[in-house]
Motif scaffolding. Structure first.
Motif, mmCIF file in Angstrom:
data_model
loop_
_atom_site.group_PDB
_atom_site.id
_atom_site.type_symbol
_atom_site.label_atom_id
_atom_site.label_comp_id
_atom_site.label_asym_id
_atom_site.label_seq_id
_atom_site.Cartn_x
_atom_site.Cartn_y
_atom_site.Cartn_z
ATOM 1 N N ALA A 151 45.941 6.487 58.442
ATOM 2 C CA ALA A 151 46.372 5.772 57.229
ATOM 3 C C ALA A 151 45.377 4.683 56.854
ATOM 4 O O ALA A 151 45.030 3.842 57.679
ATOM 5 C CB ALA A 151 47.750 5.171 57.437
ATOM 6 N N ALA A 152 44.950 4.704 55.620
ATOM 7 C CA ALA A 152 43.960 3.721 55.163
ATOM 8 C C ALA A 152 43.818 3.830 53.653
ATOM 9 O O ALA A 152 44.190 4.836 53.045
ATOM 10 C CB ALA A 152 42.596 3.995 55.805
ATOM 11 N N GLU A 153 43.279 2.785 53.066
ATOM 12 C CA GLU A 153 42.657 2.899 51.753
ATOM 13 C C GLU A 153 41.255 3.414 52.043
ATOM 14 O O GLU A 153 40.534 2.840 52.862
ATOM 15 C CB GLU A 153 42.615 1.554 51.047
ATOM 16 N N SER A 154 40.846 4.508 51.376
ATOM 17 C CA SER A 154 39.646 5.215 51.833
ATOM 18 C C SER A 154 38.503 5.290 50.813
ATOM 19 O O SER A 154 37.438 5.803 51.151
ATOM 20 C CB SER A 154 40.037 6.649 52.232
ATOM 21 N N HIS A 155 38.710 4.801 49.582
ATOM 22 C CA HIS A 155 37.668 5.039 48.573
ATOM 23 C C HIS A 155 36.813 3.791 48.323
ATOM 24 O O HIS A 155 37.318 2.757 47.877
ATOM 25 C CB HIS A 155 38.319 5.507 47.274
ATOM 26 N N VAL A 156 35.522 3.929 48.575
ATOM 27 C CA VAL A 156 34.592 2.796 48.487
ATOM 28 C C VAL A 156 34.641 2.147 47.098
ATOM 29 O O VAL A 156 34.698 0.916 46.970
ATOM 30 C CB VAL A 156 33.157 3.267 48.822
ATOM 31 N N ASP A 157 34.620 2.957 46.039
ATOM 32 C CA ASP A 157 34.597 2.382 44.682
ATOM 33 C C ASP A 157 35.823 1.503 44.425
ATOM 34 O O ASP A 157 35.719 0.437 43.812
ATOM 35 C CB ASP A 157 34.534 3.501 43.627
ATOM 36 N N ARG A 158 36.972 1.950 44.897
ATOM 37 C CA ARG A 158 38.190 1.133 44.707
ATOM 38 C C ARG A 158 38.100 -0.176 45.494
ATOM 39 O O ARG A 158 38.661 -1.191 45.080
ATOM 40 C CB ARG A 158 39.429 1.911 45.170
ATOM 41 N N SER A 159 37.412 -0.154 46.635
ATOM 42 C CA SER A 159 37.312 -1.388 47.439
ATOM 43 C C SER A 159 36.432 -2.423 46.755
ATOM 44 O O SER A 159 36.531 -3.615 47.041
ATOM 45 C CB SER A 159 36.781 -1.068 48.838
ATOM 46 N N ILE A 160 35.562 -1.965 45.850
ATOM 47 C CA ILE A 160 34.683 -2.900 45.130
ATOM 48 C C ILE A 160 35.466 -3.591 44.014
ATOM 49 O O ILE A 160 35.314 -4.784 43.770
ATOM 50 C CB ILE A 160 33.454 -2.135 44.590
ATOM 51 N N THR A 161 36.372 -2.853 43.380
ATOM 52 C CA THR A 161 37.140 -3.456 42.281
ATOM 53 C C THR A 161 38.427 -4.126 42.774
ATOM 54 O O THR A 161 38.971 -4.976 42.089
ATOM 55 C CB THR A 161 37.486 -2.395 41.215
ATOM 56 N N GLY A 162 38.903 -3.760 43.964
ATOM 57 C CA GLY A 162 40.150 -4.360 44.464
ATOM 58 C C GLY A 162 40.211 -4.379 45.979
ATOM 59 O O GLY A 162 40.923 -3.579 46.603
ATOM 60 N N PRO A 163 39.484 -5.319 46.609
ATOM 61 C CA PRO A 163 39.383 -5.286 48.078
ATOM 62 C C PRO A 163 40.644 -5.689 48.839
ATOM 63 O O PRO A 163 40.798 -5.338 50.005
ATOM 64 C CB PRO A 163 38.240 -6.273 48.376
ATOM 65 N N GLU A 164 41.571 -6.406 48.203
ATOM 66 C CA GLU A 164 42.672 -7.019 48.954
ATOM 67 C C GLU A 164 43.533 -5.995 49.690
ATOM 68 O O GLU A 164 43.838 -6.152 50.874
ATOM 69 C CB GLU A 164 43.521 -7.849 47.975
ATOM 70 N N ILE A 165 43.869 -4.900 49.013
ATOM 71 C CA ILE A 165 44.727 -3.885 49.637
ATOM 72 C C ILE A 165 44.013 -3.225 50.820
ATOM 73 O O ILE A 165 44.644 -2.741 51.771
ATOM 74 C CB ILE A 165 45.183 -2.827 48.593
ATOM 75 N N PHE A 166 42.681 -3.226 50.786
ATOM 76 C CA PHE A 166 41.914 -2.642 51.897
ATOM 77 C C PHE A 166 42.089 -3.481 53.163
ATOM 78 O O PHE A 166 42.232 -2.951 54.261
ATOM 79 C CB PHE A 166 40.429 -2.513 51.523
ATOM 80 N N VAL A 167 42.085 -4.801 52.983
ATOM 81 C CA VAL A 167 42.292 -5.677 54.144
ATOM 82 C C VAL A 167 43.737 -5.549 54.619
ATOM 83 O O VAL A 167 44.022 -5.438 55.813
ATOM 84 C CB VAL A 167 41.956 -7.141 53.780
#
Ligand code: NAD
Ligand code: DAU
Length: 357
Positions: A87-103
């Motif tokens: 389980a993870a947020e997995s898409h690099v492009d999304r992490s650039i526009t919205g990093p908070e959910i990745f953490v």
């Protein structure tokens, strides 16, 4: 020493790699049960698992890995002896526009899962236990023209996505070093194959070519990735789970480097013939666009430790794997249409929520 799991908790099993792993693992392990904990973000799709509905060895729980009480309940009730954590947020492009959910998901969610696993393991409820963290080659950063990532390469993550995965890997290491918890960690290169969400390069290309849409190539198209068929990844994970020594870290890769533009051209050409278009017609859709911020130039994995210690190697050639993958998408246009229209999200409501919004 071989570890034989009897009750496995798979997190993120409705996603791309998790669902392929569940199919492969259940087919290979008829005495084991699998509980799939997935909160069904945009990337979670139960249509990936319809073939398992009604299978007594499989159960689905909708929920968040960050929900400690839920996780503790599953670990105890199902007498879980192995956690395989996708389980993870997995898409690099999304992490650039919205990093908070990745953490939140990748770091904090992993910490909750580790902590509840530690309590469960230390309670002695099961005779043996493993926690397998599914990670990525991206934690090592970027390579120049030569060299490979080994397991000794220092972590040097560059994107918010890879930084969050590196944070999770270090927490996994800490639970092994501090508590002696039997953790495992695998770091794999780019996967391709069935059930891949069409925001990622290969399924995006196939979908856009079929629909005669532009094929966005970031920057100069010369970035390099190593590609591995997702079913080879699934077998590698099962091998590590059953045969690796606790505390081990293994790289997984296909020894199969491609420049992005070469992959784009290949997929275009394979689809020219399949779609009965003129030779070179699909290449006309290629559109160079602004580069991804902080775009890692090259990834290349040295997976020789996994081969030497545990005997794993990929079984697919890229020629076979990419051809099969393209044919899978052509044969499963309904699956793709369900994803792109958002209909796959209704499926869960009808199956599990009685149609409630
Ligand atoms: P994916 O985005 O397709 O699937 C992720 C799944 O996790 C989805 O089903 C989603 O609903 C679920 N999820 C997200 N947040 C959750 C939460 N808080 N609680 C419960 N479930 C949650 O991802 P993927 O491509 O299948 O990747 C799976 C794992 O493998 C990830 O950890 C990723 O970092 C790693 N990985 C991926 C690749 C690749 O090429 N795709 C390569 C190496 C490693
Ligand atoms: O290396 C493993 C990683 O592979 C995983 O940890 C990630 O979860 C997974 O998403 C993947 O990351 P990438 O960023 O490498 O995959 P993506 O498919 O997004 O991009 C592959 C390459 O293609 C990358 O260099 C960016 C480029 N690209 C991507 C897209 C979506 C394009 O040129 N155009 C595109 O439209």
């Amino acid at each position: 020493m071989t570890f034989i799991p009897t009750s496995v908790l798979v997190t993120g099993g409705a996603g791309f790699i998790g669902s392929n792993f569940i199919h492969s693992f259940i087919a290979n392990n008829s005495d084991c049960t699998v509980t799939n904990l997935d909160c069904l973000t945009y990337a979670g799709n139960l249509k990936n698992l319809t073939a398992l509905e009604g299978n007594p060895h499989y159960r689905f729980v909708k929920g968040d890995i960050g929900d400690a009480a839920l996780v503790a309940g599953i670990l105890a009730d199902q007498r879980i002896d192995a956690v395989v954590h996708f389980a993870a947020e997995s898409h690099v492009d999304r992490s650039i526009t919205g990093p908070e959910i990745f953490v939140r998901t990748n770091v904090l969610g992993t910490q909750v899962l580790l902590e509840e696993s530690r309590k469960h393991w230390q309670s002695g409820a099961v005779a043996a236990f493993r926690f397998l963290q599914i990670s990525t080659d991206e934690v090592y950063g970027s390579l120049g023209d030569t060299g490979y990532f080994t397991e000794e390469t220092p972590l040097a993550a560059n994107s918010p996505y890879s930084a969050s995965k590196a944070g999770a890997d270090l927490l996994v290491r800490a639970y092994h070093e501090t508590f002696g918890m039997p953790t495992l960690n695998t770091r794999c290169s780019n996967n391709y194959g069935p059930y891949h969400f069409p925001e990622k390069l290969i399924p995006l290309l196939i979908h856009n070519i079929i629909n005669r849409k532009p094929l966005p190539v970031y920057g100069d198209g010369l970035n390099i990735r190593d590609w591995l068929h997702v079913r080879d990844h699934a077998v590698a994970i099962e091998t590590v789970l059953k045969t690796a020594a606790p505390g081990a870290v293994y790289n997984i890769g296909g020894n199969n480097e491609w420049k992005n533009i070469d992959i784009v051209n290949l997929v275009c050409d394979l689809l020219d013939s399949r779609l009965r278009r003129a030779d070179g017609e699909n290449r006309g859709l290629i559109t160079f666009v602004k580069d991804r911020l902080g775009h890692d130039r090259r990834y290349a994995i040295d997976a020789s430790r996994l081969k030497a210690d545990l005997g794993w190697g990929p079984s697919y050639t890229f020629e076979q794997g990419i051809a099969e993958t393209i044919d899978w998408y052509l044969a499963n246009q309904e699956w793709v249409a369900g994803v792109t229209s958002g209909a796959y999200r209704e499926y869960y409501k009808n199956q599990y929520d009685g149609g409630a919004a």
